[in-house]
Design a protein around this motif. Sequence first.
Motif, PDB file in Angstrom:
ATOM      1  N   VAL A   1      45.302  51.349  37.426  1.00  0.00           N
ATOM      2  CA  VAL A   1      45.432  50.532  38.640  1.00  0.00           C
ATOM      3  C   VAL A   1      45.114  51.308  39.915  1.00  0.00           C
ATOM      4  N   SER A   2      45.013  52.645  39.801  1.00  0.00           N
ATOM      5  CA  SER A   2      44.677  53.412  41.007  1.00  0.00           C
ATOM      6  C   SER A   2      43.164  53.630  41.119  1.00  0.00           C
ATOM      7  N   THR A   3      42.400  52.986  40.246  1.00  0.00           N
ATOM      8  CA  THR A   3      40.936  53.058  40.319  1.00  0.00           C
ATOM      9  C   THR A   3      40.398  51.673  40.670  1.00  0.00           C
ATOM     10  N   VAL A   4      39.491  51.627  41.636  1.00  0.00           N
ATOM     11  CA  VAL A   4      38.937  50.330  42.056  1.00  0.00           C
ATOM     12  C   VAL A   4      38.136  49.704  40.921  1.00  0.00           C
ATOM     13  N   HIS A   5      38.432  48.424  40.648  1.00  0.00           N
ATOM     14  CA  HIS A   5      37.686  47.685  39.626  1.00  0.00           C
ATOM     15  C   HIS A   5      36.969  46.520  40.305  1.00  0.00           C
ATOM     16  N   ILE A   6      35.666  46.442  40.107  1.00  0.00           N
ATOM     17  CA  ILE A   6      34.904  45.356  40.730  1.00  0.00           C
ATOM     18  C   ILE A   6      34.550  44.310  39.668  1.00  0.00           C
ATOM     19  N   PRO A   7      35.096  43.096  39.798  1.00  0.00           N
ATOM     20  CA  PRO A   7      34.795  42.052  38.809  1.00  0.00           C
ATOM     21  C   PRO A   7      33.320  41.655  38.846  1.00  0.00           C
ATOM     22  N   ALA A   8      32.851  41.043  37.775  1.00  0.00           N
ATOM     23  CA  ALA A   8      31.434  40.657  37.674  1.00  0.00           C
ATOM     24  C   ALA A   8      31.009  39.766  38.836  1.00  0.00           C
ATOM     25  N   ALA A   9      31.905  38.927  39.342  1.00  0.00           N
ATOM     26  CA  ALA A   9      31.569  38.010  40.436  1.00  0.00           C
ATOM     27  C   ALA A   9      31.439  38.734  41.782  1.00  0.00           C
ATOM     28  N   GLY A  10      31.859  40.002  41.848  1.00  0.00           N
ATOM     29  CA  GLY A  10      31.787  40.765  43.101  1.00  0.00           C
ATOM     30  C   GLY A  10      33.165  41.093  43.634  1.00  0.00           C
ATOM     31  N   SER A  11      34.115  40.183  43.419  1.00  0.00           N
ATOM     32  CA  SER A  11      35.511  40.389  43.834  1.00  0.00           C
ATOM     33  C   SER A  11      36.333  39.268  43.218  1.00  0.00           C
ATOM     34  N   ALA A  12      37.650  39.415  43.265  1.00  0.00           N
ATOM     35  CA  ALA A  12      38.510  38.337  42.741  1.00  0.00           C
ATOM     36  C   ALA A  12      38.304  37.059  43.562  1.00  0.00           C
ATOM     37  N   ALA A  13      38.157  37.229  44.872  1.00  0.00           N
ATOM     38  CA  ALA A  13      37.989  36.057  45.744  1.00  0.00           C
ATOM     39  C   ALA A  13      36.672  35.332  45.455  1.00  0.00           C
ATOM     40  N   MET A  14      35.614  36.102  45.192  1.00  0.00           N
ATOM     41  CA  MET A  14      34.319  35.493  44.850  1.00  0.00           C
ATOM     42  C   MET A  14      34.417  34.782  43.496  1.00  0.00           C
ATOM     43  N   GLU A  15      35.200  35.374  42.613  1.00  0.00           N
ATOM     44  CA  GLU A  15      35.431  34.753  41.304  1.00  0.00           C
ATOM     45  C   GLU A  15      36.140  33.403  41.496  1.00  0.00           C
ATOM     46  N   ALA A  16      37.121  33.389  42.389  1.00  0.00           N
ATOM     47  CA  ALA A  16      37.845  32.134  42.673  1.00  0.00           C
ATOM     48  C   ALA A  16      36.887  31.073  43.205  1.00  0.00           C
ATOM     49  N   GLN A  17      36.012  31.492  44.130  1.00  0.00           N
ATOM     50  CA  GLN A  17      35.042  30.543  44.699  1.00  0.00           C
ATOM     51  C   GLN A  17      34.126  29.983  43.609  1.00  0.00           C
ATOM     52  N   ALA A  18      33.699  30.858  42.706  1.00  0.00           N
ATOM     53  CA  ALA A  18      32.795  30.428  41.618  1.00  0.00           C
ATOM     54  C   ALA A  18      33.506  29.455  40.674  1.00  0.00           C
ATOM     55  N   VAL A  19      34.761  29.726  40.364  1.00  0.00           N
ATOM     56  CA  VAL A  19      35.500  28.854  39.429  1.00  0.00           C
ATOM     57  C   VAL A  19      35.845  27.520  40.096  1.00  0.00           C
ATOM     58  N   LEU A  20      36.275  27.558  41.353  1.00  0.00           N
ATOM     59  CA  LEU A  20      36.777  26.333  42.009  1.00  0.00           C
ATOM     60  C   LEU A  20      35.664  25.449  42.567  1.00  0.00           C
ATOM     61  N   GLY A  21      34.511  26.046  42.873  1.00  0.00           N
ATOM     62  CA  GLY A  21      33.380  25.253  43.377  1.00  0.00           C
ATOM     63  C   GLY A  21      33.312  25.232  44.889  1.00  0.00           C
ATOM     64  N   GLU A  22      32.169  24.751  45.399  1.00  0.00           N
ATOM     65  CA  GLU A  22      31.876  24.896  46.837  1.00  0.00           C
ATOM     66  C   GLU A  22      32.695  23.971  47.739  1.00  0.00           C
ATOM     67  N   ASP A  23      33.376  22.965  47.154  1.00  0.00           N
ATOM     68  CA  ASP A  23      34.189  22.075  48.000  1.00  0.00           C
ATOM     69  C   ASP A  23      35.550  22.681  48.355  1.00  0.00           C
ATOM     70  N   VAL A  24      35.841  23.830  47.776  1.00  0.00           N
ATOM     71  CA  VAL A  24      37.117  24.503  48.067  1.00  0.00           C
ATOM     72  C   VAL A  24      36.848  25.638  49.052  1.00  0.00           C
ATOM     73  N   LYS A  25      37.695  25.709  50.102  1.00  0.00           N
ATOM     74  CA  LYS A  25      37.536  26.782  51.087  1.00  0.00           C
ATOM     75  C   LYS A  25      38.400  27.960  50.656  1.00  0.00           C
ATOM     76  N   VAL A  26      37.776  28.938  50.007  1.00  0.00           N
ATOM     77  CA  VAL A  26      38.532  30.103  49.529  1.00  0.00           C
ATOM     78  C   VAL A  26      38.601  31.146  50.644  1.00  0.00           C
ATOM     79  N   ILE A  27      39.824  31.605  50.906  1.00  0.00           N
ATOM     80  CA  ILE A  27      40.060  32.660  51.893  1.00  0.00           C
ATOM     81  C   ILE A  27      40.826  33.762  51.174  1.00  0.00           C
ATOM     82  N   SER A  28      40.490  35.018  51.437  1.00  0.00           N
ATOM     83  CA  SER A  28      41.248  36.097  50.796  1.00  0.00           C
ATOM     84  C   SER A  28      42.109  36.806  51.848  1.00  0.00           C
ATOM     85  N   ALA A  29      43.341  37.157  51.441  1.00  0.00           N
ATOM     86  CA  ALA A  29      44.277  37.805  52.378  1.00  0.00           C
ATOM     87  C   ALA A  29      45.467  38.401  51.635  1.00  0.00           C
TER      88      ALA A  29
END
Length: 217
Positions: free
Chosen positions: A106-134
């Motif tokens: 957990v102390s090593t940065v892991h980059i998901p295939a989508a680019g980030s967890a937030a980008m992964e969320a956007q890809a799964v939920l679709g473009e009608d969802v406004k994904v914000i990361s914070a």
Amino acid sequence: MKIAIIGGTGKEGKGLAYRWAKAGHAVTIGSRQLEKAQRIAKELNTENKEINLVIGLQNMDAAKQAELIVITVPFAAHIATLETIKDAVQGKIVVDVTVPLVPPKVSTVHIPAAGSAAMEAQAVLGEDVKVISAFQNVSYEKLMDDKAQISDVLVCGDDPEAKNLVLQLVADAGMKGFDAGALQNSIVSEGMTSVLININKKFGVHSAGIRIIGLEE
Ligand SMILES: NC(=O)c1ccc[n+]([C@@H]2O[C@H](COP(=O)([O-])OP(=O)(O)OC[C@H]3O[C@@H](n4cnc5c(N)ncnc54)[C@H](OP(=O)(O)O)[C@@H]3O)[C@@H](O)[C@H]2O)c1
């Protein structure tokens, strides 16, 4: 605002629920199990008499009745959780707090295939969802302590109106939020958490955070 926290029975979600309920928002704790959601909501209400009433519902029902949905689940459960609430969040704002940590490293940065967890969320939920990361750099231990010095919050997203609303929610929760640009930039806030975990280990602490400086100029 009607806020649902998916995985709100856990450490980070419960802390955010406390902060927003204290600010007067209508917070719903979401869980895979109704009974667990109700138990954590009751705990929050009983232990903090001054907060707005928190309720508990199953994740899907929590997401359905909310205007804004917050995701606080471990990365291993990220995609599966998003899929269960996908229909209920269409047209809404989803705030993703997930950090793509891969235990035990957990102390090593892991980059998901989508680019980030937030980008992964956007890809799964679709473009009608406004994904914000914070909130990726905010330790749960600081959330339950009103007097604690708490991390600043980097807010990333592609919809300026949704991002402004989340910046207001950051302020309502007693933190300083910064517009950190496009959703794509979330990889930096997500990766920063592994950096902070290293610092925690080095200093024998649990809650290192970030502070933005140089704004006086
Ligand atoms: N803890 C922190 O200080 C902190 C700080 C910044 C960011 N974060 C990020 O916030 C997210 C949540 O962290 P946390 O520490 O609150 O996690 P956590 O307490 O371990 O889990 C949060 C909730 O997620 C649900 N969950 C757990 N395993 C699951 C699975 N396999 N499938 C579906 N749901 C599952 C559980 O809810 P139910 O059983 O009720 O469904 C659990 O209560 C993570 O991505 C973490 O990296 C945490």
